[in-house]
Design a protein around this motif. Structure first.
Motif, mmCIF file in Angstrom:
data_model
loop_
_atom_site.group_PDB
_atom_site.id
_atom_site.type_symbol
_atom_site.label_atom_id
_atom_site.label_comp_id
_atom_site.label_asym_id
_atom_site.label_seq_id
_atom_site.Cartn_x
_atom_site.Cartn_y
_atom_site.Cartn_z
ATOM 1 N N ARG A 42 0.828 -1.210 0.000
ATOM 2 C CA ARG A 42 0.000 0.000 0.000
ATOM 3 C C ARG A 42 0.859 1.256 0.000
ATOM 4 N NH1 ARG A 42 -4.039 2.022 4.936
ATOM 5 N NH2 ARG A 42 -4.324 4.152 4.146
ATOM 6 N N TYR A 43 1.878 1.293 0.869
ATOM 7 C CA TYR A 43 2.624 2.534 1.038
ATOM 8 C C TYR A 43 3.721 2.734 0.005
ATOM 9 C CZ TYR A 43 -0.148 3.121 5.169
ATOM 10 O OH TYR A 43 -1.212 3.284 6.017
ATOM 11 N N LEU A 44 4.183 1.668 -0.637
ATOM 12 C CA LEU A 44 5.047 1.862 -1.800
ATOM 13 C C LEU A 44 4.257 2.529 -2.918
ATOM 14 C CD1 LEU A 44 7.100 -1.476 -1.943
ATOM 15 C CD2 LEU A 44 7.992 0.820 -1.486
ATOM 16 N N ALA A 45 3.024 2.073 -3.118
ATOM 17 C CA ALA A 45 2.163 2.690 -4.132
ATOM 18 C C ALA A 45 1.823 4.124 -3.753
ATOM 19 C CB ALA A 45 0.882 1.863 -4.290
ATOM 20 N N TYR A 46 1.506 4.358 -2.479
ATOM 21 C CA TYR A 46 1.211 5.706 -1.985
ATOM 22 C C TYR A 46 2.389 6.641 -2.236
ATOM 23 C CZ TYR A 46 -0.002 9.259 1.610
ATOM 24 O OH TYR A 46 -0.289 10.412 2.288
ATOM 25 N N GLY A 47 3.594 6.191 -1.889
ATOM 26 C CA GLY A 47 4.776 7.012 -2.080
ATOM 27 C C GLY A 47 5.045 7.320 -3.539
ATOM 28 N N LEU A 48 4.824 6.323 -4.412
ATOM 29 C CA LEU A 48 5.050 6.524 -5.839
ATOM 30 C C LEU A 48 4.082 7.542 -6.418
ATOM 31 C CD1 LEU A 48 6.399 5.736 -8.517
ATOM 32 C CD2 LEU A 48 4.741 3.855 -8.702
ATOM 33 N N PHE A 49 2.792 7.381 -6.113
ATOM 34 C CA PHE A 49 1.785 8.319 -6.620
ATOM 35 C C PHE A 49 2.016 9.724 -6.068
ATOM 36 C CE2 PHE A 49 -1.148 4.417 -6.845
ATOM 37 C CZ PHE A 49 -0.773 4.174 -8.158
ATOM 38 N N HIS A 192 -2.951 19.828 1.123
ATOM 39 C CA HIS A 192 -2.756 18.820 0.069
ATOM 40 C C HIS A 192 -1.279 18.487 -0.098
ATOM 41 C CE1 HIS A 192 -3.284 16.549 -3.582
ATOM 42 N NE2 HIS A 192 -2.539 17.397 -4.272
ATOM 43 N N ASP A 193 -0.419 19.519 -0.124
ATOM 44 C CA ASP A 193 1.014 19.275 -0.285
ATOM 45 C C ASP A 193 1.606 18.590 0.948
ATOM 46 O OD1 ASP A 193 1.171 20.280 -2.838
ATOM 47 O OD2 ASP A 193 1.706 22.312 -2.210
ATOM 48 N N TRP A 194 1.103 18.912 2.133
ATOM 49 C CA TRP A 194 1.558 18.246 3.349
ATOM 50 C C TRP A 194 1.232 16.756 3.283
ATOM 51 C CZ3 TRP A 194 4.914 19.126 6.983
ATOM 52 C CH2 TRP A 194 4.849 18.483 8.203
ATOM 53 N N ASN A 195 0.041 16.429 2.781
ATOM 54 C CA ASN A 195 -0.349 15.024 2.606
ATOM 55 C C ASN A 195 0.579 14.326 1.626
ATOM 56 O OD1 ASN A 195 -1.985 12.616 2.621
ATOM 57 N ND2 ASN A 195 -2.871 13.313 0.686
ATOM 58 N N LEU A 196 0.919 14.990 0.524
ATOM 59 C CA LEU A 196 1.818 14.389 -0.464
ATOM 60 C C LEU A 196 3.224 14.198 0.100
ATOM 61 C CD1 LEU A 196 0.770 16.261 -3.754
ATOM 62 C CD2 LEU A 196 0.101 13.980 -2.980
ATOM 63 N N LEU A 197 3.690 15.155 0.897
ATOM 64 C CA LEU A 197 5.002 15.015 1.528
ATOM 65 C C LEU A 197 5.023 13.827 2.483
ATOM 66 C CD1 LEU A 197 5.806 18.777 2.246
ATOM 67 C CD2 LEU A 197 7.096 17.258 0.724
ATOM 68 N N ILE A 198 3.941 13.669 3.260
ATOM 69 C CA ILE A 198 3.833 12.504 4.140
ATOM 70 C C ILE A 198 3.832 11.225 3.309
ATOM 71 C CG2 ILE A 198 2.242 11.252 5.663
ATOM 72 C CD1 ILE A 198 1.527 13.869 6.977
ATOM 73 N N GLY A 199 3.187 11.280 2.138
ATOM 74 C CA GLY A 199 3.152 10.115 1.259
ATOM 75 C C GLY A 199 4.537 9.724 0.758
ATOM 76 N N VAL A 200 5.313 10.717 0.348
ATOM 77 C CA VAL A 200 6.673 10.442 -0.145
ATOM 78 C C VAL A 200 7.531 9.848 0.967
ATOM 79 C CG1 VAL A 200 8.781 11.479 -1.048
ATOM 80 C CG2 VAL A 200 6.564 12.213 -1.939
ATOM 81 N N VAL A 201 7.474 10.448 2.161
ATOM 82 C CA VAL A 201 8.264 9.946 3.294
ATOM 83 C C VAL A 201 7.796 8.541 3.689
ATOM 84 C CG1 VAL A 201 8.860 10.334 5.714
ATOM 85 C CG2 VAL A 201 8.778 12.267 4.138
ATOM 86 N N THR A 202 6.484 8.328 3.668
ATOM 87 C CA THR A 202 5.948 7.002 3.989
ATOM 88 C C THR A 202 6.454 5.960 2.997
ATOM 89 O OG1 THR A 202 3.932 7.961 4.940
ATOM 90 C CG2 THR A 202 3.848 5.642 4.313
ATOM 91 N N GLY A 203 6.467 6.325 1.718
ATOM 92 C CA GLY A 203 6.971 5.405 0.703
ATOM 93 C C GLY A 203 8.421 5.027 0.934
ATOM 94 N N LEU A 204 9.233 6.013 1.320
ATOM 95 C CA LEU A 204 10.645 5.733 1.605
ATOM 96 C C LEU A 204 10.798 4.843 2.841
ATOM 97 C CD1 LEU A 204 12.162 9.278 0.935
ATOM 98 C CD2 LEU A 204 12.370 7.245 -0.505
#
Length: 323
Positions: A42-49, A192-204
């Motif tokens: 789930r979170y690899l996909a989240y981080g990628l998107f 929205h950008d804060w959510n995306l930043l959390i997504g990138v960090v989560t993916g890593l």
């Protein structure tokens, strides 16, 4: 706080709940895979998107992040995503959706009680009727669900599942409170950008569990199982993580913490509705009562905040007039 702001916050809270309700189905749809593999997928996909969506603004956003913001992104990503979902998926697979929904259903109470200690918050006594109705609604859902599934699973497995659900509750309560505080402090970065930043960090961060999860912990799976796993991981990443978290961040900026806690009730409500669709049945009388109680709980919470806002405005008017 205007009525329009409250209504917008409730709408975003309901949309987040509708998206998050899907995460309770995911472990049931992919029982062949472990909670670690579900979380990693789930979170690899989240981080990628998230990385794809944030790429055009990445340089500007990165320039606005200091050491404190990076630390916040790491611990919020861990508590609100990776750790939370590993425990949630474990709880669903070990103890079932009923027990997990019951424990996670106490999120509104935990977040609202913590939020009531904040400066200018609505007193907990005024929120008591709303909290009581919310708990009554959750109790109805739990009674119905546990009665229907009482014959499945052994005691030890369910006990482990219960503690996993409790850990998920603690993890996400901490995330909800911390994230709300950070959103209130951030002005140059949108929700929205804060959510995306959390997504990138989560993916890593998910890379650290993806390597063992898909190597030493991996068992053989056939083609259809992998296709279903990929589809569920991508779907949950898009709808629950990207869309749901974005709606939640918008709601967190529009509503106080005491009220945002009540919005989590929508997650329980939608998880229940998705369960009806999955099981292809109509709700029972207890489940209908639970829906009505949850709705009444949110409306009472709205009323309490509206009256508190009007009272504060009246005090300001009186003080301004020299009374």
């Amino acid at each position: 706080m205007s009525s329009n702001t409250i209504l917008q916050g409730i709408l975003y809270g309901a949309l987040a709940g509708a998206a998050w309700g899907l995460v309770f189905l995911a472990p049931e749809l992919t029982r062949e895979f472990s909670p670690w593999q579900l979380s990693a997928g789930r979170y690899l996909a989240y981080g990628l998107f998230a990385a794809i969506l944030i790429a055009p603004r990445a340089r500007k956003l990165l320039a606005q992040l200091g050491a404190a913001q990076w630390r916040a992104l790491v611990w919020l990503s861990l508590l609100g995503n990776v750790v939370y979902y590993v425990f949630l998926a474990s709880a669903v697979q070990l103890g079932g959706m009923a027990m997990t929904s019951l424990v996670i259903g106490f999120l509104p109470v935990a977040v609202t009680i913590i939020g009531s200690r904040g400066k200018g918050a609505v007193p907990i006594a005024r929120l008591a009727p709303s909290l009581a109705l919310g708990l009554a609604g959750i109790a109805c859902v739990a009674w119905q669900s546990l009665a229907a599934g009482s014959s499945s699973g052994d005691g030890t497995q369910k006990l482990i599942g219960f503690f996993c659900a409790l850990a998920a509750l603690i993890s996400w309560t901490t995330y909800a409170v911390g994230n709300s505080h950070w959103l209130a402090r951030l002005h140059a970065i949108s929700a929205h950008d804060w959510n995306l930043l959390i997504g990138v960090v989560t993916g890593l961060l998910s890379l650290f569990i993806a390597v063992p999860a898909f190597t030493v912990m991996l068992t053989p799976h056939d083609g259809p199982e992998w296709m279903r796993f990929t589809a569920v991981s991508a779907g949950v990443a898009i709808f629950a993580s990207l869309f749901g978290n974005a709606c939640w961040n918008k709601a967190s900026r529009l509503l106080p913490l005491t009220m945002i806690g009540q919005m989590i009730l929508f997650e329980t409500l939608f998880a229940l509705l998705y369960g009806f669709l999955w099981e292809q049945r109509w709700p029972t009388l207890l489940e209908v009562v639970a829906m009505l109680l949850v709705t009444a709980s949110v409306l009472l919470c709205v009323s309490a905040h509206r009256h508190e806002g009007e009272a504060q405005m009246q005090v300001e008017v009186d003080e301004g007039g020299g009374h």
